[in-house]
Design an enzyme around this catalytic site. Structure first.
Site, short mmCIF file in Angstrom:
data_model
loop_
_atom_site.label_atom_id
_atom_site.label_comp_id
_atom_site.label_asym_id
_atom_site.label_seq_id
_atom_site.Cartn_x
_atom_site.Cartn_y
_atom_site.Cartn_z
N GLY A 274 2.06 -2.46 41.16
CA GLY A 274 3.36 -2.90 41.66
C GLY A 274 3.58 -4.33 41.23
CB SER A 275 5.38 -6.54 40.15
OG SER A 275 4.53 -6.00 39.17
CG ASN A 276 5.68 -9.34 45.39
OD1 ASN A 276 6.17 -8.41 45.99
ND2 ASN A 276 4.47 -9.82 45.66
CG ASN B 92 6.70 -2.86 43.24
OD1 ASN B 92 5.75 -3.50 43.67
ND2 ASN B 92 7.07 -2.93 41.98
NE ARG C 101 3.92 -5.27 47.61
CZ ARG C 101 4.55 -4.93 46.48
NH1 ARG C 101 5.27 -5.82 45.82
NH2 ARG C 101 4.47 -3.71 46.00
#
Length: 807
Positions: free
Chosen positions: A240-242, A512, A541
């Protein structure tokens, strides 16, 4: 040796001066130099600065690719070599039938044999060769092809001129030279990761039913819908990622800011690698490349910065086939029979007989018998399912990356996305030096509109499309074909005008979840369901990220230092919401005891005060963080993400709901008892410091790791691996190539970076864990982008690499 190093430094100084003053070469001259390289063939200058970060200076795209291939091999030759073995369908030949790639970096195949059958089938069909021959814009552009040619030559030259020190492949007979086509196969594999690559096992195992045989028992549409939701979930702890871009109205100097925080594997082929690439007067970009990529995947220039997050768009769909009752390998379209195409694939197996398997293909794509273990799609005498993956016709992601490297603004990045249409499974978040911000979900997705889904969905599709975005269309009707958008580069995909996009919002953020709340004050609506959902619960998140970045934007006067603080704040939103209630309910349990999952009574009285005193962060020094982590995982496993709360989700208040911990559920006490039992069994005090028991071992030494798991909602996401006897002793995925970027008007980006697992996976490299130690200390690397900064590096090392020997 001292004189030799000095000679390299003096050579580098001359080259740096040339780079700073050179103007673009005329196109004809540049093209001539790439077609007819002089004397020693291709060459490049690699300037290494602190932490082994290479700054590659070259006179042409082919030379730049050469230097990049060389430098990547220097750091990660074994990862690259194993990837090429995978792509050539030779894993079982060299490693045996039963193993698999360590991280599934190129497909989801669960065995070497399955992986080989999948990739050998692609090779045998000439799939990549056909795509490589397409002219632009459908195919790769000339500059990209030159980069690829150069990379292969650089990798091969490194193999010829150097000895491998990495024990993972030292002396291995499977480390071999590669071709441009091997590089294109790697690009193809990355492109189809979310489609055919996700279904590799199902493609190679799908076989028609025997005549008169009973088909396998099917599951209900509702069960399949649940499985589809889980298959495409974004809060499952995987990649995933931010990323967040701030508009100039929120910053101290009116220029944009970007914080990118991708969560990628710490081992194997999907690691990032840091690089700066420069062709004087033509290209100057710095960032993180996926290993095997010829340009940075995420990065920054003097004008713009961008990052990516794994998107919620479903990059595939299914076509349900109606079969000829007399022949399960013939399907009907508008009542007329069409034969499937059979691919017979044979692969070698170490120590065993070759394995031969048939694969079955249709005009829609391969026949599959499942999507993941929980989503069976039985091939019966009357029905089969074909998988459509539009990215199986797309090698353009590298053109998009190169376009970003040359773009001079957010608007330029949008134009690159419009003209290349190459990103298969990610969003783009960007900012520029003029103060603009961008979020866009510009993906290559099947042309599934809500209208087509309503008109053509099968009974299964009527459940899976609204719940999971997975369309299952009636393949027996030609009027259910996907058609073509006028602005799309290839048939059957959604055109750029349909992409959810947010420009110049005070902040644009993604963690995400879908595009809906890229900015909570400017929600995006009106896009097709295949892109993602709206008015549904966000991950913890996402909720924590929106709270944080919205507060930052409201505060204003932001700088790069504010981005750095956000990255390592390590706030656990699930703790902010639930820890006080958990501590209070814990103290009220009769006798200070609770019954665990094994039926045994556990003294939990000591846990109550530990949770109460926990600072609600996942810092290395936090006491109680590990206890709450194990408790939270257990409670969610029993009740699900929404069941842990008593106040339900409210679409009108999507960031603050659901809330209020469900302490009345028996799962609460059970999870608490289990957490205490787990820590006790591992010899960990309930109030033990997180970093003492969440760590990695590098060079024989423990390195404490801060950050927390997906479900806790920590921006600095880390997915640690639990050892019941010792705690968290490794990291599978998590924060990887982090970049905090701004501009100050000097022409040099103001950038801080960190590659959490360092440049090389080779334990004998001096750069196998140096940045991991930085990460443990929450320190950053000050990017050396401009020539004056590179020249000032106290560790500057300049190497001239050539196709026929280096100096």
């Amino acid at each position: 040796m001292r004189h030799r190093v000095r000679r390299f430094v003096l050579l580098g100084t001359a080259l740096l001066t040339a780079a700073a003053t050179a103007s673009p070469a005329p196109a004809a001259d540049q093209d001539r130099s790439e077609r007819h390289p002089s004397h020693g063939g291709l060459s490049a200058t690699i300037r290494y600065t602190e932490y082994g970060i290479p700054h590659i200076l070259a006179k042409s795209y082919a030379d730049l690719g050469f230097g990049t291939g060389w430098a990547q091999a220097e750091d990660n030759v074994c990862i690259l070599a194993e990837g090429f073995v995978t792509l050539n369908g030779e894993r079982a030949k060299y490693f045996g039938a039963g193993g698999k790639a360590p991280d599934g970096s190129l497909s989801s195949a669960t065995s070497n044999t399955s992986s080989d059958l999948f990739f050998r089938g692609i090779k045998q069909a000439g799939t990549v060769e056909k795509l490589a021959e397409l002219p632009p814009p459908r195919g790769n552009r000339p500059e990209q092809k030159k980069l690829v040619r150069g990379f292969a030559a650089g990798y091969n030259a490194w193999l010829k001129q150097n000895r491998i020190t990495d024990p993972a492949c030292k002396g291995a007979d499977w480390v071999k030279p590669v071709t441009e086509l091997d590089m294109s196969r790697l690009a193809f594999a990355l492109s189809v990761l979310g489609g055919q690559g996700r279904a590799a096992d199902a493609i190679v195992s799908a076989q028609p039913p025997a005549t008169g045989a009973k088909g396998p028992q099917d599951t209900s549409a509702q069960d399949k819908a649940k499985a589809a939701r889980e298959l495409f979930a974004t809060d499952d702890g995987a990649m995933g990622s931010n990323a967040v871009a701030f508009h100039g109205s929120t910053t101290a100097n009116g220029r944009g800011l970007l914080l990118g925080n991708p969560h990628y594997p710490w081992q194997g082929g999907r690691r990032f690698w840091q690089v700066q690439q420069t062709i004087p007067g033509e290209l100057n970009v710095s960032g993180g490349s996926l290993i095997g990529a010829v340009t940075p995947s995420i990065g920054f220039t003097p004008y713009a910065a961008w990052s990516h997050t794994v998107a919620t768009g479903v990059p595939m769909n299914l076509h349900q086939l109606t079969l000829d009752p007399a022949d399960p390998t013939t399907y009907l379209v508008d009542g007329k029979p069409r034969r499937m195409t059979k691919r017979t694939v044979t692969v070698e197996v170490k120590g065993g007989a070759p394995v031969t398997r048939d694969q079955w293909w249709t005009e829609y794509g391969p026949v599959v018998t499942s999507l993941g273990a929980e989503l069976p799609l039985p091939w019966t005498a009357t029905t089969a399912y074909a998988l459509n993956d539009p990215n199986a016709s797309n090698l353009r992601a590298s053109d998009t990356a190169l376009g970003f490297a040359k773009a001079r603004s957010v608007k330029g990045i949008q134009e690159v996305l419009r003209t290349t249409q190459g990103l298969p499974w990610v969003n783009t978040i960007a900012a520029d030096a003029k103060g603009h911000s961008l979020y866009t979900q510009s993906q290559v997705l099947p042309r599934i509109t809500d209208e087509i889904a309503a008109r053509c969905s099968t009974l299964l599709g009527k459940v899976t499309y609204p719940t999971a975005g997975l369309a299952v269309l009636d393949g027996s009707r030609s009027d259910c074909g996907l058609g073509r958008d006028q602005d799309a580069l290839q048939p059957g995909i959604l055109g750029p005008s349909r992409m959810p996009t947010l420009v110049d919002a005070p902040y644009a953020e993604n963690s995400n979840d879908s595009a809906w709340l890229a900015n909570a004050d400017r929600p995006l609506r009106g896009y097709e369901r295949v892109f993602g959902n709206i008015d549904t619960p966000r991950s913890m998140r996402t909720r924590g990220a929106i709270e944080d970045v919205a507060a930052m934007a409201a505060r204003g006067k932001l700088t790069v230092a504010d981005l750095q603080r956000q990255q390592f704040a390590n706030r656990a939103p699930a703790g902010t919401l639930g820890a006080a209630e958990a501590a209070k309910a814990c103290a009220q349990l009769p006798g200070g005891k609770a019954t665990g999952s094994d039926g045994r009574a556990v003294d939990i009285s000591g846990a109550c005060k530990v949770i109460e005193r926990w600072d609600r962060t996942m810092d290395s020094g936090s006491r109680g963080a590990l206890l709450y982590d194990r408790f939270w995982r257990g409670m969610r496993a029993q009740l699900g993400p929404q069941g842990v709360w008593t106040v339900p989700f409210d679409p009108a208040d999507p960031v603050r709901t659901p809330h209020t911990l469900n302490t009345a559920s028996p799962a609460f006490a059970r999870a608490l008892a289990d957490a205490v039992t787990q820590l006790t069994a591992a010899g960990i005090p309930l109030d033990g410091r997180l970093g003492d028991h969440q760590y990695v071992v590098r060079d024989g030494k423990r390195i404490p790791i801060h950050g927390g798991t997906e479900s806790l909602g920590v921006w600095n996401k880390i997915e640690p691996v639990w050892d019941p006897k010792a705690g968290y002793t490794e990291v599978s995925t998590g924060s990887s190539h982090i970049q905090a970027v701004g501009w100050d008007g000097s022409g040099c980006p103001v950038a801080r970076t960190l590659l959490t697992y360092a440049q090389s996976q080779n334990p004998n490299s001096p750069h196998s864990s140096d940045q991991t130690r930085l990460y443990a200390q929450e320190k950053w690397v000050t990017a050396r982008f401009c020539e004056k900064d590179i020249r000032r590096s106290p560790e500057l090392r300049v190497v001239k690499v050539k196709e026929r020997g280096r100096s």
